[in-house]
Design an enzyme around this catalytic site. Sequence first.
Site, PDB file in Angstrom:
ATOM      1  N   LYS A  79      12.571   6.710   0.521  1.00  0.00           N
ATOM      2  CA  LYS A  79      12.028   5.436   0.539  1.00  0.00           C
ATOM      3  C   LYS A  79      13.402   4.322   0.912  1.00  0.00           C
ATOM      4  CE  LYS A  79       9.541   2.654  -3.020  1.00  0.00           C
ATOM      5  NZ  LYS A  79       9.192   2.861  -4.304  1.00  0.00           N
ATOM      6  N   SER A 154       4.614   1.616  -4.221  1.00  0.00           N
ATOM      7  CA  SER A 154       5.559   1.187  -3.509  1.00  0.00           C
ATOM      8  C   SER A 154       5.901   2.308  -2.589  1.00  0.00           C
ATOM      9  CB  SER A 154       6.553   0.227  -3.805  1.00  0.00           C
ATOM     10  OG  SER A 154       7.082   1.133  -4.812  1.00  0.00           O
ATOM     11  N   SER A 178       4.601   4.085  -8.575  1.00  0.00           N
ATOM     12  CA  SER A 178       4.687   4.031  -7.096  1.00  0.00           C
ATOM     13  C   SER A 178       5.136   5.329  -6.290  1.00  0.00           C
ATOM     14  CB  SER A 178       5.819   3.094  -6.954  1.00  0.00           C
ATOM     15  OG  SER A 178       5.587   1.830  -7.174  1.00  0.00           O
TER      16      SER A 178
END
Length: 471
Positions: A79, A154, A178
């Site tokens: 990420k 996210s 997330s």
Amino acid sequence: MSDVVLESAVRQLELLSTKTISVTELAEAHIRQIERLNPDLNVFADFDAEKVRERARLHDAWRGTHARRPLFGLPVTVKSSIATRGMKCEIGSLLHKGEIPAHDAVAVARMRAAGALILGTTNCPEFLMAYETDNLLHGVTRNPWDLERTPGGSSGGESAAIAAGMSAAGLGSDSGGSVRVPAHFTGICSLKPTPGRIPGRGHLPPCVGPFQILGAIGPMARTMADVKLMFGVLSGHDPADPASAPVPLRELSLDQLRSNRIGYFEDDELVPVTAETRGAVNAAAAALREAGFRVEPFRPTMLETLRQLWWKFFVQCGAKFYASEIRGREDELSPIFKEFLGIAAGAPALTADGLLNAWAELDLLRAKTLEEMRGFPVLLCPVASVPAFRHGERSWDVEGRTVEYLDAWRYSHWFNALAAPATVVPVGRSPEGLPIGVQIVARPYEDETALGIAEIVDAAFGFREPPMALG
């Protein structure tokens, strides 16, 4: 070998270790999958096929001396809020456009040391403050199950990449669901560990203050066996991380896992979940009973109060953390982050006394909830009220009631406030064919318990690939 990209990470490593496939061949298969699907999915913040090929050739050259490393040659992603040396980590924001860290986060360094081949960094919402992945820097990321829907946030780019076979496994982060909500949306597995079990040093922004309790870097993959493998590689004490406790990695037997009584609940009686979500929880409970576990109805009493405190820390403190950085640059912010700021602005003002009292109350509530969980040290419950939603949606009709945006993910918020390890396993399907996951939660530092029980549930249901992932 085109379908090798949809094999589990464990299986890909077996193929590498037996020399059935080279690192270069496996990397090339992933590059082809990325080049085929990324134009539609828009997963990556940074990906350079030639650099991946160069690193893969180096791995093959090192094969004689490094092949015993546990992730040797495995194609993985990270990420773009977790510092990855030489790759863009911009947190989805124009304010960080083009930023490339000079050093790896501790978790990334551990993946590299284990021999993993990092393909690139994946897209996230600006400053991580949304449950869908969209920003002005890289645009919207789409769900491989339905391009009209989000893969979540996210860690949405990460979940979409793994579900579609563009990555074997990877790293996300979670302060309010997330890694869990995106796993639920895309039909993969994930773990939000106890904060510190996997060091958070190198996460952007830093996991400090209340986010040291709420936040954690967590592994994501297509099977729980893969997530468990990643946890084993990534976990371990980091002397420079104040949240990192020297807790040794444990291997638990089936009898040890079965000694945990499991409490399950379909909803919290405040915000409804879809009928298929209820069905998934009950199906997982039945699978665990079949495997010899004691599974009984139980729901902790402090969940709503924990969530209210999560709101103060995540929403209100989160907005305050960013205030100085964004001041004077508001025109460069994405609509999705402005939406978060609007939600925070609509809350009552957070005073110093209010924050201090909330922090003390959180410790007291965590203690009460952990005391309740002594009788049920493992919980089984939904991840969210609904499956993956269409881009831009902010409310849903569930059982004749309107469920608003942040309320829909309350089932994940509790366990950030509790600092508890929580896994997600895909179990059910919505009427549209979308994945529905369930959440298996243990007490803090009992990550191995959550992983072991989740692995049993995963074996009963298993990963199903999105149709577009098939070549």
